[in-house]
Write a protein that holds these residues in place. Structure first.
Motif: not given
Length: 121
Positions: A99-105, A108-121
């Motif tokens: 995405x503009x500014x980096x990469x991410x994925x 879902x954690x075991x409880x079903x909460x969705x989170x993301x993790x990003x890093x600069x390119x």
């Protein structure tokens, strides 16, 4: 997501960015500018990013609902963090993408909460 004023916020695997849904981006910008002095950068008609003193984030067009905030963590090593998430029992929802500014994925954690993790390119 990264800019020179937020580099001091980039702490490996800590919450660094929050994404909100808003039915009115202009209203959200006015409110948060007036309330917290956040500054905004528009990325097209459906997304605006904010910069605060201790956290960055964004607003995307959508109907706000409970649980609709996407918590985004920063990683200095995206692939390593992804591996740890999977090994700990998380499931990948969106694999690594650019995405503009980096990469991410997103995962879902075991409880079903969705989170993301990003890093600069």
């Amino acid at each position: 997501m990264s800019n020179s004023s937020s580099d001091n916020k980039l702490i490996h695997e800590q919450i660094q960015y929050l994404e909100f849904l808003s039915s009115d981006l202009e209203r959200a910008k006015r409110f948060y500018s007036a309330s917290f002095d956040w500054t905004f950068t528009d990325y097209g008609p459906t997304y605006t990013a904010f910069n605060g003193k201790y956290v960055d984030g964004g607003f995307t067009v959508g109907t706000p609902i409970n649980g609709s905030i996407l918590v985004v963590l920063y990683s200095a090593d995206l692939v390593s963090t992804r591996t740890k998430v999977i090994q700990a029992g998380g499931s990948i929802v969106k694999d690594i993408f650019s995405f503009p500014g980096g990469k991410r994925f997103q995962f879902k954690d075991p409880d079903g909460y969705e989170l993301a993790v990003w890093a600069a390119e």
